[in-house]
Write an enzyme that holds these catalytic residues in place. Structure first.
Site, PDB file in Angstrom:
ATOM      1  N   ASP A  37       9.678  -6.332  -0.753  1.00 21.07           N
ATOM      2  CA  ASP A  37       8.840  -6.662   0.399  1.00 21.07           C
ATOM      3  C   ASP A  37       7.868  -7.715  -0.097  1.00 21.07           C
ATOM      4  OD1 ASP A  37       7.518  -6.675   2.805  1.00 21.07           O
ATOM      5  OD2 ASP A  37       6.342  -4.886   2.375  1.00 21.07           O
ATOM      6  N   PRO A  48       0.785  -1.236   0.000  1.00 22.57           N
ATOM      7  CA  PRO A  48       0.000   0.000   0.000  1.00 22.57           C
ATOM      8  C   PRO A  48       0.815   1.283   0.000  1.00 22.57           C
ATOM      9  CG  PRO A  48       0.044  -0.919   2.188  1.00 22.57           C
ATOM     10  CD  PRO A  48       0.748  -1.913   1.310  1.00 22.57           C
ATOM     11  N   GLU A  94       3.849  -1.708  -8.921  1.00 18.94           N
ATOM     12  CA  GLU A  94       2.758  -2.515  -8.367  1.00 18.94           C
ATOM     13  C   GLU A  94       1.947  -3.078  -9.532  1.00 18.94           C
ATOM     14  OE1 GLU A  94       0.198  -4.604  -6.464  1.00 18.94           O
ATOM     15  OE2 GLU A  94       1.783  -3.588  -5.323  1.00 18.94           O
ATOM     16  N   CYS A 121       6.862 -10.167   6.258  1.00 19.89           N
ATOM     17  CA  CYS A 121       6.259 -10.049   7.592  1.00 19.89           C
ATOM     18  C   CYS A 121       5.939 -11.458   8.101  1.00 19.89           C
ATOM     19  CB  CYS A 121       5.026  -9.154   7.579  1.00 19.89           C
ATOM     20  SG  CYS A 121       3.787  -9.582   6.342  1.00 19.89           S
TER      21      CYS A 121
END
Length: 307
Positions: A194, A130, A151, A247
């Site tokens: 990421d 985001p 993206e 994550c």
């Protein structure tokens, strides 16, 4: 239940699996996995942390120099964390400040990843939406940096563009591009991957994840992560930096992705960490989250391409 009350919880010491799959709120496969990998005591501690409300971390927009004073005037105590610029406060009272772009709510571990990837020059955030890390990369690099926000999803990219405009970041060119087939050459001073992952490091924030995943999902994510890392590595120019982050701290998505990559690409090696990040080092890489630190559990490998 109304007549007899809640049944007694299993004791975690003699029966860790029984506690983890009841009071610990874990599916059996994950409970067994954590016991085998971490040991019963650490598995229980991690599950307890996942049941607690996560802390609210944020950072200030440098374009609003009076925000810190406004927070103090509103009686909001902003506590520093171990990550430079990352603050902690009561979350609900930050909403008006976040709505006008004066601050950005973002976990300290997420901010740490962006700090590790920060560089002057041309930076690629390969899975940008985001956009929290994108905007921090742009702030850290300043006027001498452009952060290409790539993206694949048109909808998510549009949301990132709106966030970038509200934040006031003028050095973030957005590009609709998939990270598996990036339309770029080896021109980037730094690349951040990421990577899409299981999210098992964010259970306190997203408790539904534990019930949506199964053991096969870890292998599925790992295969995609390896492919993404191999596709993006050629975009790093000689002497440049590559940061791989998730994550999740599960081995399949962390060490078992990076170590084979380093074997296959001897032109990449582990890069030095800034002094403030050394306490987060576990082995050659960075890991955040309980019990060592509050907030989400992140893994980051900071790599350097030989010049």
């Amino acid at each position: 239940l109304q007549r007899e009350g809640k049944p007694p919880e299993p004791e975690p010491t003699p029966d860790p699996l029984g506690w983890l799959t009841t009071a610990g709120s874990l599916p059996r496969w994950l409970a067994e996995r954590w016991i085998a990998r971490l040991g019963p005591e650490a598995a229980v501690a991690r599950a307890r942390a996942a049941l607690e409300a996560p802390p609210t971390h944020f950072r200030l927009n440098p374009r609003f120099p009076d925000t810190a004073a406004e927070l103090a005037g509103a009686g909001i105590e902003a506590l520093p964390t171990a990550v430079p610029g990352a603050l902690e406060a009561e979350g609900g009272r930050l909403v008006p400040f976040a709505a006008r772009g004066a601050l950005y709510v973002q976990d300290a571990g997420s901010q740490l990843v962006a700090h590790l990837a920060s560089a002057e020059g041309l930076v690629l955030d390969a899975c940008a939406a985001p956009g929290g890390k994108t905007l921090l990369l742009a702030d850290l690099g300043g006027t001498r940096t452009r952060v290409v926000a790539a993206e694949a999803s048109r909808r998510r990219l549009a949301s990132l563009v709106r966030s970038s405009a509200r934040w006031g970041a003028r050095n973030v060119p957005p590009v609709r591009a998939g990270a598996l087939r990036p339309p770029f050459a080896a021109v980037f001073d730094a690349v951040l991957l990421d990577a899409p992952c299981s999210g098992l490091g964010t259970l306190s924030r997203h408790p539904d994840i534990r019930w949506r995943l199964g053991p096969a999902d870890l292998a599925r994510h790992a295969a995609r992560q390896k492919a993404l890392l191999a596709a993006l590595a050629p975009l790093v120019k000689p002497g440049g930096r590559l940061v791989y982050a998730t994550c999740s701290v599960e081995p399949e998505e962390t060490d078992e992705v990076v170590l084979p990559f380093l074997e296959a690409r001897p032109d990449f090696s582990a890069d030095a960490l800034p002094p403030w990040a050394e306490p987060f080092r576990r082995g050659a890489f960075v890991r955040t989250g309980p019990p060592a630190s509050r907030g989400d559990a992140f893994f980051a490998a900071r790599l350097r391409r030989s010049s």
